[in-house]
Each structure stands twice: as C-alpha cells, then as structure tokens.
Design a protein around this motif. Structure first.
Motif, mmCIF file in Angstrom:
data_model
loop_
_atom_site.group_PDB
_atom_site.id
_atom_site.type_symbol
_atom_site.label_atom_id
_atom_site.label_comp_id
_atom_site.label_asym_id
_atom_site.label_seq_id
_atom_site.Cartn_x
_atom_site.Cartn_y
_atom_site.Cartn_z
ATOM 1 N N THR A 280 0.694 -1.045 -0.211
ATOM 2 C CA THR A 280 -0.403 0.021 0.364
ATOM 3 C C THR A 280 1.094 1.095 -0.174
ATOM 4 O O THR A 280 0.643 1.958 -0.792
ATOM 5 C CB THR A 280 -0.652 -0.061 1.564
ATOM 6 N N ASP B 48 0.469 3.881 -2.982
ATOM 7 C CA ASP B 48 -0.245 5.365 -3.138
ATOM 8 C C ASP B 48 0.938 6.298 -3.100
ATOM 9 O O ASP B 48 0.845 7.447 -3.389
ATOM 10 C CB ASP B 48 -0.136 4.774 -1.465
ATOM 11 N N SER B 49 1.907 5.565 -3.258
ATOM 12 C CA SER B 49 3.519 6.399 -3.791
ATOM 13 C C SER B 49 3.579 7.010 -4.638
ATOM 14 O O SER B 49 3.463 8.064 -5.023
ATOM 15 C CB SER B 49 4.823 6.239 -2.607
ATOM 16 N N LYS C 55 0.798 6.828 -6.623
ATOM 17 C CA LYS C 55 -0.301 7.010 -6.886
ATOM 18 C C LYS C 55 -0.157 8.193 -6.979
ATOM 19 O O LYS C 55 -0.160 9.714 -8.008
ATOM 20 C CB LYS C 55 -1.599 6.603 -6.147
ATOM 21 N N GLY C 56 0.341 8.789 -5.843
ATOM 22 C CA GLY C 56 0.432 10.207 -5.244
ATOM 23 C C GLY C 56 1.675 10.638 -6.336
ATOM 24 O O GLY C 56 1.065 12.481 -6.654
ATOM 25 N N THR D 102 -4.842 6.717 -12.118
ATOM 26 C CA THR D 102 -4.411 5.980 -10.641
ATOM 27 C C THR D 102 -5.592 4.449 -10.569
ATOM 28 O O THR D 102 -5.717 3.728 -9.307
ATOM 29 C CB THR D 102 -4.481 6.490 -9.892
ATOM 30 N N ASP E 271 -5.452 1.471 -8.237
ATOM 31 C CA ASP E 271 -6.389 0.981 -7.039
ATOM 32 C C ASP E 271 -6.789 -0.772 -7.722
ATOM 33 O O ASP E 271 -6.920 -1.632 -6.899
ATOM 34 C CB ASP E 271 -7.533 1.535 -7.429
ATOM 35 N N LEU F 132 -3.598 -3.418 -6.802
ATOM 36 C CA LEU F 132 -3.490 -3.210 -4.788
ATOM 37 C C LEU F 132 -5.228 -3.129 -4.190
ATOM 38 O O LEU F 132 -4.450 -4.276 -3.329
ATOM 39 C CB LEU F 132 -4.358 -1.829 -4.472
ATOM 40 N N ILE G 252 3.929 8.302 0.650
ATOM 41 C CA ILE G 252 2.998 8.572 0.708
ATOM 42 C C ILE G 252 2.530 7.733 2.011
ATOM 43 O O ILE G 252 2.704 6.181 1.574
ATOM 44 C CB ILE G 252 1.985 9.003 0.328
ATOM 45 N N PRO H 10 0.155 5.691 4.231
ATOM 46 C CA PRO H 10 -1.257 5.241 3.743
ATOM 47 C C PRO H 10 -2.366 4.772 5.501
ATOM 48 O O PRO H 10 -2.430 4.342 5.775
ATOM 49 C CB PRO H 10 -1.414 4.206 3.038
ATOM 50 N N GLN I 298 -5.344 3.649 6.002
ATOM 51 C CA GLN I 298 -5.023 2.502 5.866
ATOM 52 C C GLN I 298 -5.197 1.566 7.762
ATOM 53 O O GLN I 298 -5.280 0.755 7.680
ATOM 54 C CB GLN I 298 -4.339 1.708 4.543
#
Lengths: 255, 849
Positions: free
Chosen positions: B510, B514-515, B517-518, B713, B717, B720, B809, B811, B814
């Motif tokens: 994650t 997430d990183s 994505k960010g 993104t 997801d 993920l 990033i 989460p 999460q």
C-alpha cells in the motif's frame, strides 16, 4: 567405570558420600549432606523421612535423574555420576525401572501397550514366559486392552508396576507408589511389590512417608535434614512409627 | 515407540489439522498454480494447433522492430503481393494464399462502445472463403468494399446481426460497414481462443489493417500431395532468400503458444509468491502449535525419557508427528489445489471468450511441489519444538518442574543478526548493485527481515504488550487477560509474528502503490498545463486511440488555446530499441509539459528532424546536428537530424519525431490528447463540445484534470485490491494461529481457569479475559506489521526515486483500518476459545489430575 567384584557387587545401588546443593548464595538449600548407603540385591528397601528430609532427592540422585553436587552414585557395576545423556539413557533403558505416585501411564495407549512401552522404546522383544508371569502376578490379563481411563487407580498402578518389572531392571525405584491409592489398593500393590522381591529376586527402592507401606519392606532407612539418621531391618508398622516419632524430636535422635 | 507416537497423534488430530490448515492452503496455491498453468498451456496448444491446422507452411517478413518479452506483439512487416506468385512457383507448392490478419480491428457494438477482448487479439482479416476450419453460419461473404463478416463470438459480444450497419476502428478512424455474414469454426466453436475477427474484402483489409495496397501479413502455403512440410519449408525459404520467416504450421502454432505460455509462467510465479507468503505464515503457526503441544506433553515426554527413551527418539517422535501432519496436509492441499486450478482455468476460459479447455491435467510438478513443500515446511517448523522436547529432563515425570523461562538473550541476538542480514540484502537489492539477482536479493532481504523481526518480537512484546494491555486494565478480567498475554513472550511473539507478515506485506504494498499514485497525481496536477485530457482505458495489448481530425477541430473551439495529440511507438534507433513519441503540436513540449531546451531549438520540428531528451543524448552519444537512423513499426528506416535536446523529465519521451512520421507507427493515431484553455475560458463550456467531436472515437473520452488522475490511478487501485485480497489469505491463516494458540492456552490453564471460576469469576468475565488476551496479541501483531511494512515500503519508494516515485505517502487511514481490523480479528479469534474457557467445569478443573 566398573566397581571391583566382591562384597560391593552385591549392592544393586550405592551412594557414596553424596551431597546435593540447590541454588547458591542466600537461596542455597542443602538437600543431601554426605549420604552413604547401599541397597542390596534382591531386597525391598524403603526410604522414609519427614517432608523436606531429602528422601526424594536421594532417590532421584540414585536413579540418575538428578546430578549430585559431590560424591558418587552407582547402579550395579555402573557409576552413574559423570555419565552423559546417552549413558544415562542407556542406564534407564537397561538397569532402572520407575513406579510413580501419579501412575504416569500414557493415556492414549492400552494397558498392554503401556506395559511394553519401555521394551519397544529400547527396540527389544519381551521374554514371553516372563511377560506371562508378570501379567499373571499383577492380575491384569482381562484388562490388557483397556485404556488407563477405563482402569481404577489400583489397576493403573499395577499396570505401572508391570511396566517397571517387565524389563527386569537391576533396580526399581518407586516414588510414593501408594500415595494416590486407597488403603486396599495400596496393600495390593505393596504385596505385589514384595512378592516380586521374594519370588523373583527383584531389587526395589521405595520412597514413602506411610509407615504401613514401609512395613512391607525388608529394610527401612530414615532420612532427616539430608542425612541418614536411622535404619530398621524387618520393620513393622509400629517400629517404623516409633522411629518416625523420634525423628520429629531431633534432640533424641542418636547420631 | 512408533505406535506411541501414532496414538498420541490420533488423540490430537483436530488440533493438528487446524495447524495443518495453513500448510493445506499453501500447498493448495502451489499445486493450483501448476495445475492451472498446465491446463491452460495445453488448451492454448490445442487452440493454435486448430488455428494453423490447414497451413502447411507460412511465409512472413521479419518484423521491422523486434519487441521485448513484455512489450506486446511485434507488428509484422508486410509481404508484397507479388511474392505470392513467387511462392506459388516453388515446386511442391499446391496453393499459396496471401493473408491479411493484423491485430487492431475494433468493432463498435450496438451500445456504441468498442468491443474489447481482454487479451486475445482483435484481428482484421481478408475474407479467404470457407474452409475445413471456417464456415459461414449466416449470410454471405463480403463482396463490396463496405461489407464485412465477423466471427460468431464477436457478433454476440457486440449484439449485432446480419444486415446491421456497424462502425469499425482500424488504422483509420471509424468507418461504417454493412454486416453481411457471421462465421464460426469447426466443432461448433464461436471463436478460436477468444479472438475477435472481422473479415473485409482483400483490398479493404490491406488498406485498413496494413496501411498500404497490395501487401499481405503473410502467405499460407499448402503442400502438394506427398511433399513433407519441412521439405517444402526449406524449399520456399531457399527460393525467397533472406529477410523472411518461413515456418511450418506446426512451428507457427508452437511459437504462438510459446508466447502465451511466457505470460502464463509469470502468472504462475505470482501464485507461487502468494503460496510462499501463506507457507511462511503457516510455518509460524505450526511452530507454535508444536511448541505448545510439547509443553503440554512435558510430563508424558519426561516419562518416556525416564523409561529409557533417548533424546533422539523424542526428536524422532515429534518430527514423525510433523511428517504425518505434513503428509495429510499435502494430500488435502493437493486435492484442493487441483480443484482451485480447475476452477481458475474454467473462469479464465470464460473470461477469454470461450477458450475451450483441454482436459484437466495434474502435472508431476504439482504433485512433487505439493509434497515437497508440505513436508519440508512442516518438518522445519517442528524441528525447534522437537529439540526443546528432547531437552525435557526425565525428572519432570515426577514433579512439576517449572522450567524457568530461558533468557531471551540468544533469541534477541540471533534476531538482530538476521534482521541486519535482511536489511543488508534489501539495501543491496534496492540500491541496484545486485545485478541480475536484484529481485531474488530483495525477496531474500524481506524474508530475512521478517524472520529477524519475528525473533526480536519476544523482546519487543514485553513493553509493547503491557502498554497495549494497559488500555484494558480497568477491569479485573482485562488485567488478567493482559497479564496472560505477557506470560509467555515467545508464544505471544510467534502468534503475533504470523499476523505481522500478512499485515506488513499489505502495508508495504500500500505504501508503495499509494506513493506511486501520489507522485503521479502530483505530476499531473503541478506539471501538465492542460485543463482537459483525451484518453481511454487500455484493455488489451493496444492502447486506445482516436481520430487525429479531432485535434484540428478542437483547436477551433472558442476558448481553446493549445491542443496537442500524443503518439507513441517502439522504434529502433541506430539498432537499439527505444520508445519514441510524436506530437501533433511540437510547441506543446515547452508550453504544456514544461520541457526546457538544453541545446538547439525544441519549439519547432522539420519533417527530417527529431528531438531527443538529455538522457537519450547522453546514452546514445548524440548532439545537435547528429544523424540518426530510425526504424519504426512500419515502413522503411529513415534518417533524421537531431535539431534539439530537451531536459529529461517524467513527462517527456526519450525522443520526439515529427508528426509526419506517425503514419509508420504501429498505432498511427493519437493515443492521448491534451487541451489547454485560454485564460478565462471555462472547462464546463469546452468539455461538451470536445465530447461531441469524439462521438466517432468511442475508445476515448474527455476528462478534466481530476477525472484524468482518477483514470490514471484506477489501475493502481485495481492492482492494490487484488494484492490485498490475496494477502488477506495470509491474514486468515494468522487468525487461525491466534485461535489455535488461545485454544491451547485455555486447555493448558484448565486448572487455573477452574480456580478463577471457583473464586467467583463469572462466565462473561472469563470470556472477556480471553478476549482481551486475543485482542492484545492481534493488535500487537498488526502494529508490528504496520511498522515493518512501512519500513519496507519506504525503502522501496526511496529506491524507486529515479523511476518517478518521488513522494513517500504513508497511508495513515489504511494503517488505522488495519489496527482496527486487528482488534476485530482478535475478538473473532477469541470466540471459540472463550466459550470453551467459560464452559469449564469448575469442580472437574480443580480436581483435574
């Protein structure tokens, strides 16, 4: 490793100036203080003494279950002191049998399987004649297929006795064998132990605090404070009780 | 001895099966993966054997640009029509047919959306007439230029029928055709391996699928009677000379299947990866179960020692139990794996548009793998407890020897060393110094890190558990539960460590995704100066594309300041494979993507000129004025002069060609469009007009910046979610571990629980006590997992800095969810053991033994 032949060879087990110290410093407890004793072959010896007298410790040391701090212990011709784990395992396998207060049968095995367990661990076959003798002596022939949970306490202890006897060890150590039994079952077990000494020449060393039980023995040695303080040959319940009473008042004890 | 072992095993079968369940799941994954890939592999073999059945020899040209393994199918170079005559003249040739069959023919269904195939090709072909393989089910063959026939699977998917006017996207934008027929295949099949097929008349197929007249994709050759395929192949190859690929039908089908099998082997590796995770967690679980069983059987084992069993015999008996458990678990796992493999193959077949499956096969690898993994894992896990069992002194048979808690020093030092090794491996792998072994080094590092932390856990558990437990200390049962969980740090630690592995992996993944994505959103948000983006979601090997005419029309919408269409192709530059881009509007490079000139002029580009990034300039050793030879997917190699160099960034391509070059791209249409609005113009005004322009390009849509980011993104997801679902299994196994540990602890403390009940602890309080213990353990595990996972994730993100993941990033949400989940897991895991504890017969428990 082997002792010289002669008078000493008659002893099935021997303790020579045995000391046992637990802990160190403030918490130090001396359980045995220079105990020397011989347990003759083919005799039934009881070790008595009040709680904390060191009688159980002495037995554990004799059987090689516990190490001694000083002195030596021998079973038959084998010096126990200083044996490594493999040596001790072999000793237990070939020369020593145990009977416990809690019976200690494997709950998953039948009576017969429990009796034969020491032999099967050692990878040996039982001598069929001797096996039959043992089974008949303990009177369990009709119970051999039962699990321990299906047996009474007396029956369980007789299974335990048969287990100790069937391997014909040099010496059987019995730790309060009647401690968990009612008096009738206890008497049965003790009679049975005495018979195995008288009729089959088995050597038995029994720890007990029950004078009646001790009276079944050929000889009783008394321990107090980690030392042997007295001894009786051909004891009766009364003589044992008398000796015990004296032990409770240490001042009267003759050294 | 053997009998005693066997009987004690039977007496505890339920418990052992519970712990064996973890092995069952792991083995299931392993054997399932092998069964699936074997079944699919043989199915593909069958599909291609069918597809190439009528072909004895096939002639194709070498592709212009050979692609790497994961870069998709190369675009074959066309063979000139004249070659067909040449082949026909070769002795032994009965018939030679020019064939057009190229990926990228997309039918617009009756709902106005493009029909996708999710993997299998979407072939545009010339109609070759009916054959043993192909028969028309309805209608007739295409005769006019605006007539097509499609295969039955495509007709069903598009919900179109004979007589309909349908739109088709090819190399050219949408064209309308009349559907005049639907064809199927021998054996009543609707498709071959899920491929969608559209057949045109030959000239139309040549123009739309290959981009030029009088060329074919390949030539199918039938051998004259008595001529062996191999002989004919060699004869044809000799007659044609170099530059052509001449293969027998058998070779073709083997090669085609091979390509798909490479993809399958990747899938196989993924499944095996999850099997490894399940087994790692399972190892902890089995280790704990055996440890507890050994502790419970102390007296029994001591008795065995007292009546003459050697230490080795004790080890043997414990390991024998492990072997039995491993064996049973392997058998069950194998059976489950075969089932799962069959189910997945069935689902895959459905998804791939009716891939007809070959019979289910159980390859030897599945059986060997199942037993090797099941047995080895169980035995390794049981080894430590077995050694501990051998250390039980015989005197324990006579008295309750309280085996004193061995100091944790050794374990801690070991843990520190293993953790350090893991960290070192990770560092080595992530720093890119491990060469070819990078992946193995990183995985090894993660494994070592897990084991190391698991070893350190007993030490950590003391302060952390008492801290966590403090939360529950307001009630007596809570306090007792807390004390119980701190009572055996090793046991607590291993139970928690099992949960840690699953949670750490989920957290780590994650953090990384997430990183990613960010970083991507930040990039789009801050760096792309476009308010509207034209793009579509890619569902097959080809990116979605749209009509280039839209770009010019869009530029004329009031309020639009700058429009750019982006093209891309895998090209060969001076013999080396490189991704090249092309912009409909070169000025966008500076004005939209913020590129800065390093040398030369990057604001304009002549038809014989190209721009390169500073990285490319460096690696290819080119500068402004250099002559560079570029071979695109189609056409001949051309020489370009480098006219400018721009600074490399994540938004720039390695090289930019002029718009004129795009006709030779594999996809000669723009795949993304960017629209910059004039100051004051409103997105809401422009967007609908742009949407109207794209009515005939149904593969793409217009998105504002936020929607574009979401689009980009959404794949992350999905990935993920999939990873989380698979890793959830590891967490389920860990929950089994907690249940097992608690159940055994309850059993172990029967007497104690009876005493507590005797002195007045109510049933509910007993249950609460057990529940607190479970919750403390599971939160502890989750906490460890979150911390370790964050560390691993952050390390990977740091290593990927150059790859464009610039922002770390974490989460937080999460993580909080995981901790909350852990509390719930604890409560659930406690249910059965707690009920059991509450039901303890007070009198029986105290009198017990």
């Amino acid at each position: 490793m082997t002792a010289t032949v002669g008078r000493q060879a008659q002893a099935a087990a021997r303790a020579n100036d045995v000391w046992k110290v637990y802990g160190s410093g403030e918490a130090q407890v001396v359980a045995l203080r220079g105990v020397s004793a011989e347990f003759e072959r083919g005799r039934f010896t009881a070790i008595m003494g009040p709680s904390g007298s060191g009688k159980s410790t002495l037995m554990h040391c004799l059987a090689g279950l516990d190490s001694v701090t000083r002195g030596t212990v021998a079973i038959g011709e084998t010096t126990v002191t200083g044996l490594n784990d493999a040596g001790l395992t072999k000793l237990r396998r070939d020369k020593v049998g145990f009977i416990f207060q809690q019976f200690n049968l494997l709950p998953t095995l039948t009576a017969q399987e429990n009796i034969l367990l020491p032999l099967s661990i050692a990878g040996r076959k039982p001598d069929p004649a001797w096996y039959d003798t043992v089974i008949d002596t303990v009177g369990l022939r009709d119970r051999l297929g039962h699990r321990p949970s299906q047996l009474s306490g007396g029956q369980q202890q007789r299974v335990a006795c048969a287990r100790a006897l069937v391997a014909r060890p040099e010496v059987i150590f019995a730790d309060e064998p009647t401690g968990n039994l009612d008096s009738r079952s206890g008497a049965e077990v003790l009679n049975f132990l005495r018979n195995s000494v008288r009729e089959h020449g088995q050597t038995i060393v029994m720890v007990t605090h029950d004078p009646t039980a001790a009276a079944y023995a050929d000889r009783v040695i008394f321990l107090a404070d980690g030392q042997i303080v007295s001894e009786l040959i051909e004891p009766t319940a009364d003589t044992v009780l008398d000796t015990m009473k004296k032990l409770d008042t240490p001042a009267e004890v003759a050294r | 001895m053997f009998r005693a072992t066997w009987k004690s095993l039977l007496a505890r079968k339920v418990r052992l099966i519970l712990s064996g369940l973890a092995v069952v799941l792991g083995v299931m994954f392993v054997s399932g993966a092998f069964v699936l890939t074997d079944t699919l592999g043989r199915s593909f073999d069958q599909v291609f054997a069918d597809a190439y059945e009528g072909i004895d020899v096939n002639v194709a040209a070498e592709p212009k640009v050979t692609l790497g393994e994961m870069e998709g199918e190369p675009v074959g170079a066309p063979v000139p029509a004249a070659l067909v005559e040449k082949v026909r003249a070769v002795p032994g040739v009965a018939e030679a047919t020019g064939v057009v069959a190229a990926d990228g023919a997309r039918l617009i269904g009756s709902n106005g959306k493009v029909v996708t195939s999710f993997g299998p090709p979407q072939l545009g072909e010339n109609w070759l007439g009916e054959s043993d393989l192909v028969t028309l089910r309805e209608g007739r063959e295409p005769r006019a230029d605006d007539e097509i026939v499609v295969n039955a699977a495509l007709a069903q998917a598009a919900k179109v029928k004979v007589g309909d006017r349908v739109g088709v996207l090819t190399l050219e934008p949408k064209k309308e055709f009349t559907l005049v027929g639907v064809f199927g295949y021998s054996g009543d099949r609707d498709s071959i391996g899920g491929a969608n097929e559209i057949a045109f008349t030959t000239p139309v197929a040549q123009r739309l699928m290959l981009g030029e007249p009088d060329v074919f994709t390949n030539i199918n050759v039938t051998a004259a009677d008595g001529v062996a395929d191999e002989t004919l192949r060699d004869d044809v190859a000799r007659a044609l000379g170099a530059g052509f690929q001449v293969k027998t039908g058998e070779q073709m089908s083997a090669d085609a299947a091979e390509g798909l099998k490479e993809g399958l082997s990747f899938f196989n590796k993924v499944l095996l990866g999850f099997a490894a995770v399940a087994l790692l967690v399972g190892t902890f679980l089995i280790l704990n179960t055996f440890s507890i069983i050994v502790a419970q059987r102390t007296r029994e084992l001591a008795l065995m020692r007292a009546i003459g069993a050697s230490g080795r015999q004790i080890i043997g008996s414990v390991v024998l139990e492990a072997v039995a458990v491993g064996l049973i678990a392997s058998v069950l796992g194998l059976a489950a794996g075969i089932g799962v493999g069959a189910l997945l193959a069935y689902l895959f077949g459905k998804l791939a548009g009716g891939l007809s499956l070959a019979g289910l096969g159980v390859p030897a690898a599945a059986v060997i793998g199942a037993f090797a993994v099941g047995l080895v894992i169980t035995m390794i896990a049981a080894l430590l407890p077995a050694l501990r069992a051998a250390r039980i002194p015989p005197i324990a048979a006579m008295q309750d020897v309280a085996t004193p808690d061995r100091p944790l020093t050794k374990v801690t030092v070991g843990g520190a060393v293993v953790t350090a090794i893991g960290a070192a491996l990770l560092f080595l792998g992530l720093s890119g110094n491990a060469g070819d072994n990078t992946l193995a080094t990183i995985l090894g590092g993660v494994l070592f890190a897990f084991i190391g932390v698991a070893l350190l856990t007993p030490l950590i558990s003391r302060p952390v558990v008492s801290l966590l437990g403090a939360v529950f200390a307001w009630s007596v049962p809570g306090k007792l539960g807390r004390l119980n969980s701190g009572r055996n740090p090793r046991r607590t630690a291993i139970t928690a460590a099992a949960l840690m592995v699953g949670i750490a992996l989920v957290t780590g993944v994650t953090v990384i995704l997430d990183s990613a994505k960010g970083s991507l959103s930040a990039l789009v948000e801050d760096r792309i100066k476009a308010e509207l983006v034209i793009s579509g979601a890619q569902s097959g090997p080809r990116p979605p594309s749209f009509d280039p005419a839209v770009l010019e029309q869009a530029a004329r919408i009031p309020g639009v300041q700058l429009v750019d269409g982006e093209y891309g192709d895998m090209a060969s530059i001076d013999g080396q494979r490189t991704w090249v881009g092309a912009s409909s509007n070169v000025a966008a490079l500076e004005r939209m993507f913020g590129a800065k000139a390093v040398a030369g002029d990057i604001s304009r580009l002549g038809p014989e000129e190209m721009l390169v990034s500073s990285d490319t300039a460096k690696s290819r050793n080119v500068s402004v004025g250099s002559q560079v030879t570029v071979q695109l997917s189609r056409g001949e190699a051309r020489t370009y002069t480098v006219s400018g160099i721009y600074e490399s960034s994540q938004l720039t391509n390695p090289a930019v060609l002029p718009p004129q070059a795009t006709k030779d791209f594999a996809v000669p249409q723009p795949i993304q469009g960017f629209v910059q609005l004039a100051p004051g113009a409103r997105v809401a005004d422009v967007q609908p007009q742009l949407e109207r322009l794209l009515a005939d390009s149904p593969e793409v849509s217009v998105a504002d910046r936020d929607a574009f980011i979401k689009q980009q993104t959404s794949q992350v997801d999905t990935l993920l979610t999939m990873i989380q679902i698979l890793l959830a299994l590891a967490i389920v196994i860990a929950v089994l571990g907690i249940i097992n540990t608690l159940a055994l602890s309850v059993l172990e403390r029967t007497r104690e629980l009876g005493l507590l009940r005797a002195i007045g602890l109510r049933r509910a309080q007993t249950m609460r006590m057990i529940t607190v213990e479970a919750v403390v353990i599971s939160i502890f595990g989750a906490l460890l997992g979150v911390v370790v996972g964050t560390g691993l994730g952050a390390a990977v993100v740091e290593a990927l800095k150059d790859e464009g993941i610039t922002d770390l990033i974490l989460p937080w949400g999460q993580m909080a969810v995981f901790l909350g989940l852990a509390a719930i897991i604890g409560v659930i895991a406690a249910v059965l053991p707690a009920v059991r504890a509450a039901r303890i017969n007070v009198l029986g428990a105290i009198a017990h033994d």
